[in-house]
Design an enzyme around this catalytic site. Structure first.
Site, PDB file in Angstrom:
ATOM      1  N   LYS A  73       0.829  -1.215   0.000  1.00 36.60           N
ATOM      2  CA  LYS A  73       0.000   0.000   0.000  1.00 36.60           C
ATOM      3  C   LYS A  73       0.862   1.264   0.000  1.00 36.60           C
ATOM      4  O   LYS A  73       0.594   2.205  -0.751  1.00 36.60           O
ATOM      5  CB  LYS A  73      -0.914  -0.045   1.230  1.00 36.60           C
ATOM      6  CG  LYS A  73      -1.946   1.039   1.288  1.00 36.60           C
ATOM      7  CD  LYS A  73      -2.978   0.768   2.366  1.00 36.60           C
ATOM      8  CE  LYS A  73      -2.399   0.728   3.756  1.00 36.60           C
ATOM      9  NZ  LYS A  73      -2.009  -0.567   4.282  1.00 36.60           N
ATOM     10  N   THR A  75       3.977   1.458  -0.997  1.00 35.14           N
ATOM     11  CA  THR A  75       4.674   1.445  -2.288  1.00 35.14           C
ATOM     12  C   THR A  75       3.796   2.065  -3.372  1.00 35.14           C
ATOM     13  O   THR A  75       4.250   2.886  -4.175  1.00 35.14           O
ATOM     14  CB  THR A  75       5.045  -0.002  -2.673  1.00 35.14           C
ATOM     15  OG1 THR A  75       5.861  -0.560  -1.639  1.00 35.14           O
ATOM     16  CG2 THR A  75       5.803  -0.052  -3.991  1.00 35.14           C
ATOM     17  N   ARG A  96       2.353   7.926   6.974  1.00 36.58           N
ATOM     18  CA  ARG A  96       2.666   7.740   8.399  1.00 36.58           C
ATOM     19  C   ARG A  96       4.142   7.392   8.597  1.00 36.58           C
ATOM     20  O   ARG A  96       4.796   6.877   7.689  1.00 36.58           O
ATOM     21  CB  ARG A  96       1.817   6.604   8.981  1.00 36.58           C
ATOM     22  CG  ARG A  96       0.343   6.908   9.098  1.00 36.58           C
ATOM     23  CD  ARG A  96      -0.432   5.676   9.515  1.00 36.58           C
ATOM     24  NE  ARG A  96      -0.242   4.588   8.573  1.00 36.58           N
ATOM     25  CZ  ARG A  96      -0.384   3.300   8.852  1.00 36.58           C
ATOM     26  NH1 ARG A  96      -0.716   2.919  10.072  1.00 36.58           N
ATOM     27  NH2 ARG A  96      -0.195   2.376   7.940  1.00 36.58           N
ATOM     28  N   LYS A 107       8.272  -6.622   9.755  1.00 46.05           N
ATOM     29  CA  LYS A 107       8.454  -5.915   8.481  1.00 46.05           C
ATOM     30  C   LYS A 107       9.913  -5.663   8.109  1.00 46.05           C
ATOM     31  O   LYS A 107      10.296  -5.756   6.948  1.00 46.05           O
ATOM     32  CB  LYS A 107       7.729  -4.565   8.522  1.00 46.05           C
ATOM     33  CG  LYS A 107       6.220  -4.670   8.323  1.00 46.05           C
ATOM     34  CD  LYS A 107       5.639  -3.277   8.197  1.00 46.05           C
ATOM     35  CE  LYS A 107       4.158  -3.331   7.852  1.00 46.05           C
ATOM     36  NZ  LYS A 107       3.604  -1.989   7.665  1.00 46.05           N
ATOM     37  N   ALA A 275      -3.601   0.941  12.607  1.00 47.00           N
ATOM     38  CA  ALA A 275      -5.027   0.915  12.271  1.00 47.00           C
ATOM     39  C   ALA A 275      -5.773  -0.231  12.936  1.00 47.00           C
ATOM     40  O   ALA A 275      -6.997  -0.232  12.964  1.00 47.00           O
ATOM     41  CB  ALA A 275      -5.212   0.835  10.763  1.00 47.00           C
ATOM     42  N   PHE A 303      -3.496  -0.967   7.130  1.00 45.17           N
ATOM     43  CA  PHE A 303      -4.108  -2.287   6.927  1.00 45.17           C
ATOM     44  C   PHE A 303      -5.188  -2.236   5.850  1.00 45.17           C
ATOM     45  O   PHE A 303      -5.102  -1.449   4.909  1.00 45.17           O
ATOM     46  CB  PHE A 303      -4.618  -2.851   8.254  1.00 45.17           C
ATOM     47  CG  PHE A 303      -3.526  -3.200   9.220  1.00 45.17           C
ATOM     48  CD1 PHE A 303      -2.504  -4.069   8.850  1.00 45.17           C
ATOM     49  CD2 PHE A 303      -3.500  -2.650  10.496  1.00 45.17           C
ATOM     50  CE1 PHE A 303      -1.474  -4.384   9.740  1.00 45.17           C
ATOM     51  CE2 PHE A 303      -2.477  -2.964  11.392  1.00 45.17           C
ATOM     52  CZ  PHE A 303      -1.467  -3.841  11.006  1.00 45.17           C
ATOM     53  N   PHE A 383       3.518  -8.419  -9.637  1.00 48.25           N
ATOM     54  CA  PHE A 383       4.653  -9.275  -9.271  1.00 48.25           C
ATOM     55  C   PHE A 383       5.069 -10.069 -10.500  1.00 48.25           C
ATOM     56  O   PHE A 383       4.238 -10.357 -11.378  1.00 48.25           O
ATOM     57  CB  PHE A 383       4.263 -10.242  -8.141  1.00 48.25           C
ATOM     58  CG  PHE A 383       4.226  -9.609  -6.766  1.00 48.25           C
ATOM     59  CD1 PHE A 383       5.207  -9.887  -5.830  1.00 48.25           C
ATOM     60  CD2 PHE A 383       3.209  -8.732  -6.411  1.00 48.25           C
ATOM     61  CE1 PHE A 383       5.177  -9.302  -4.566  1.00 48.25           C
ATOM     62  CE2 PHE A 383       3.167  -8.143  -5.159  1.00 48.25           C
ATOM     63  CZ  PHE A 383       4.154  -8.430  -4.226  1.00 48.25           C
ATOM     64  N   TRP A 411       6.870  -0.878  -8.116  1.00 50.72           N
ATOM     65  CA  TRP A 411       7.999  -1.514  -7.420  1.00 50.72           C
ATOM     66  C   TRP A 411       9.171  -1.669  -8.383  1.00 50.72           C
ATOM     67  O   TRP A 411      10.326  -1.416  -8.030  1.00 50.72           O
ATOM     68  CB  TRP A 411       7.578  -2.885  -6.884  1.00 50.72           C
ATOM     69  CG  TRP A 411       8.616  -3.548  -6.024  1.00 50.72           C
ATOM     70  CD1 TRP A 411       8.751  -3.464  -4.668  1.00 50.72           C
ATOM     71  CD2 TRP A 411       9.696  -4.383  -6.480  1.00 50.72           C
ATOM     72  NE1 TRP A 411       9.845  -4.194  -4.251  1.00 50.72           N
ATOM     73  CE2 TRP A 411      10.448  -4.769  -5.335  1.00 50.72           C
ATOM     74  CE3 TRP A 411      10.108  -4.846  -7.728  1.00 50.72           C
ATOM     75  CZ2 TRP A 411      11.564  -5.589  -5.412  1.00 50.72           C
ATOM     76  CZ3 TRP A 411      11.230  -5.657  -7.815  1.00 50.72           C
ATOM     77  CH2 TRP A 411      11.949  -6.018  -6.649  1.00 50.72           C
TER      78      TRP A 411
END
Length: 559
Positions: A73, A75, A96, A107, A275, A303, A383, A411
């Site tokens: 999200k 990204t 954020r 992460k 969240a 999220f 991907f 990405w």
């Protein structure tokens, strides 16, 4: 040659001095408070100067329920902003700040990925400009003043069995969830049970992110309830005379931070409530400033849309009088197949049957956002394992539901890979009107607000309340806080409150076990299922892979 890691890409970035990045959106060097060459806070004077500027379009980026495969999200938020800038548009992202908890836990970093990242990546993921440290200090100062007041005679007649303020630390440390303090001699204070939460769950984090200015911040800090006295009346930070000293600790943290993307586009990164246990949005100040400085402000909510987007709409927009113009929902082929029952190790293999089964999760999130009257664009974060057949199926499925659809390759290609999404967003903004409205009114009773979210957004049949939750909801209403919105604390992994129920669960109940009021943030927190306000580290934490290489003088292992 293998694929470069996020940190390798970030460390190769050619950053511009932040003063040059700021010039792109009309910010003079005099309006910046520099933290080195590449990051800065913006001054209160700049915010005042921009007040009369027209508002740009507000675009929210949200997602389906998160899965072990990752949805990207942040990204996408960064890549969309870069794509808009590549098209000659004036765009700023408002995001954020990452928490050290997940950074060293699961992460390993949270600044975007690949060629759609915010830099300096290491600074952002670690101490940054010290905002989280300031929030932690202010939170724990209040805790210390509360216990000191009790130790020094307890003039406010605080009931030591009814203290609700918790200490905090910005780290996943499960051993601190339930502790005993004040042990030993009388000089060590009053012995009682206490608790720690992670800093991002502190009410001070929520207050900072919702405050319009220092005056509003102080009012909100002062209203925070820390305990109840022996008569059952609330005791606040103002009662403890702690408001001023907390505000002093937070005076710099209140100012939005500016950094840049890999393509040197400006980004505000400010505040970081989770969240699943808080309202999950960056600061109101940063979002509003982005709208005043740019034609397009791109922001995100944590999220899935059942948590972050719902709270963005029902809490942040309600308090700040914001009206989003479009919403981007992020999905991936892998995440949809995971929701169709495929194990993480098999997600890279084509499986149309699982994709058809799992796309119902996306369907529900589209329906939910549409309930708020905002146009929806679905984007697929690409991907290399994806297939054309999978793309075609998802595109046709979304368009049949009345959504715009775009494939994002940010990405891999940064802003270039976000051009298709940027164009779809612009088309939507030009051709579709937003008729945004929260899904419940202030006047609705708290139980009705909870049940509306549980049944309409999550898809539950009903809500079960513990006896303690029922009693506290009545108490909160009697204290005069029944008009507040509700902040649902729930697992992000499922639309339900049970992480194992994937896809679009049916025939389930939401279990409310605890309720409390954040009177400063002006919302009522509702804990469901087994959600925790202090996470723990996984069996193999990301911290084991993070190190400092003395030879290259670089951080390694952040990803």
């Amino acid at each position: 040659m293998g694929v470069k890691s996020d940190i390798e890409i970030a460390q190769e970035a050619k950053m511009l001095p932040i003063t040059e990045v700021a010039k792109k959106v009309g910010i003079d060097a005099d309006d910046l408070e520099l933290y080195g060459k590449y990051k800065a806070k913006v001054s209160d004077e700049l915010i005042a100067k921009c007040e009369k500027n027209p508002d740009g379009k507000l675009i929210l980026v949200t997602a389906i329920n998160p899965t072990p495969a990752g949805e990207g999200k942040t990204t996408i938020s960064i890549g969309l902003t870069e794509g808009l800038c590549k098209m000659g548009k004036n765009a700023i992202a408002a995001l954020r700040e990452p928490s050290l908890g997940p950074c060293f836990g699961v992460k390993g970093g949270a600044a975007g990925g690949g060629y759609a990242q915010v830099v300096p990546m290491e600074d952002l993921n670690l101490h940054f400009t010290g905002d989280f440290h300031a929030i932690t200090s202010a939170n724990n100062l209040l805790a210390a003043m509360l216990d000191n007041h009790i130790h020094q005679g307890n003039a406010l007649r605080i009931d030591t069995k009814h203290i609700v303020w918790k200490r905090c630390v910005d780290m996943n440390d499960r051993e601190l969830r339930n502790i005993v303090i004040g042990m030993g001699s009388k000089a060590n204070g009053v012995m009682r049970e206490d608790h720690f939460i992670i800093t991002v769950a502190s009410e001070i984090m929520a207050v900072l992110c919702l405050a319009e200015d220092m005056s509003d911040l102080k009012k909100r800090l002062g209203r925070m309830i820390v305990a109840y006295n022996v008569e059952g009346d609330p005791v606040t930070a103002d009662d403890l005379k702690a408001t001023g000293s907390m505000a002093v600790l937070l005076k710099d943290a209140l100012k939005p931070n500016m950094v840049q993307t890999l393509e040197n586009t400006p980004v505000f990164v400010h505040g970081g409530p989770f969240a699943n246990i808080a309202h999950g949005c960056n600061s109101v100040r940063a979002t509003k400033l982005a709208m005043k400085l740019a034609d397009y402000a791109v922001t995100e909510a944590g999220f899935g849309a059942d948590l972050g987007a719902e709270k963005f709409f029902d809490i942040k927009c309600r308090h700040a009088n914001l009206k989003p113009d479009a919403v981007v929902i992020v999905a991936t082929v892998k995440a949809l197949k995971h929701n169709g029952g495929v194990a993480k190790t098999e997600l890279g293999k084509p499986n149309m049957e699982a994709l058809r089964a799992g796309i119902v999760n996306l369907d529900k999130h589209i329906e939910n956002v549409q309930k708020f009257g905002v146009p929806v664009i679905v984007t697929l974060n690409a991907f290399i394992t994806d297939t054309e057949e999978e793309y075609t199926f998802i595109k046709e499925h979304c368009e049949a539901l009345g959504c715009e659809f775009a494939l994002a390759k940010v990405w891999e290609k940064g802003g270039e890979g976000g051009l298709e999404l940027a164009q779809k967003v612009i088309d939507s903004l030009e051709n579709k009107e937003s008729h945004f409205a929260p899904i419940y009114s202030d006047e609705l009773p708290l139980t009705d607000k909870i049940e509306k979210i549980a049944t309409e957004i999550y898809g539950a049949d009903e809500v079960n309340y513990s006896d303690a939750a029922k009693k506290e909801l009545q108490h909160i209403t009697e204290m005069g806080f029944g008009h507040f919105p509700v902040c649902m604390a729930k697992t992000p992994a499922s639309l339900s409150d049970k992480p194992s129920l994937l896809g679009r669960p049916k025939n389930f109940t939401i279990d409310v076990r605890e309720v409390y009021v954040d009177a400063g943030a002006e919302f009522v927190v509702v804990l469901t299922g087994t959600v925790l306000t202090m996470p723990g580290l996984p069996k193999v934490p990301a911290a084991e892979r993070i190190d400092y290489d003395e030879e290259t003088q670089k951080i390694v292992g952040l990803f």
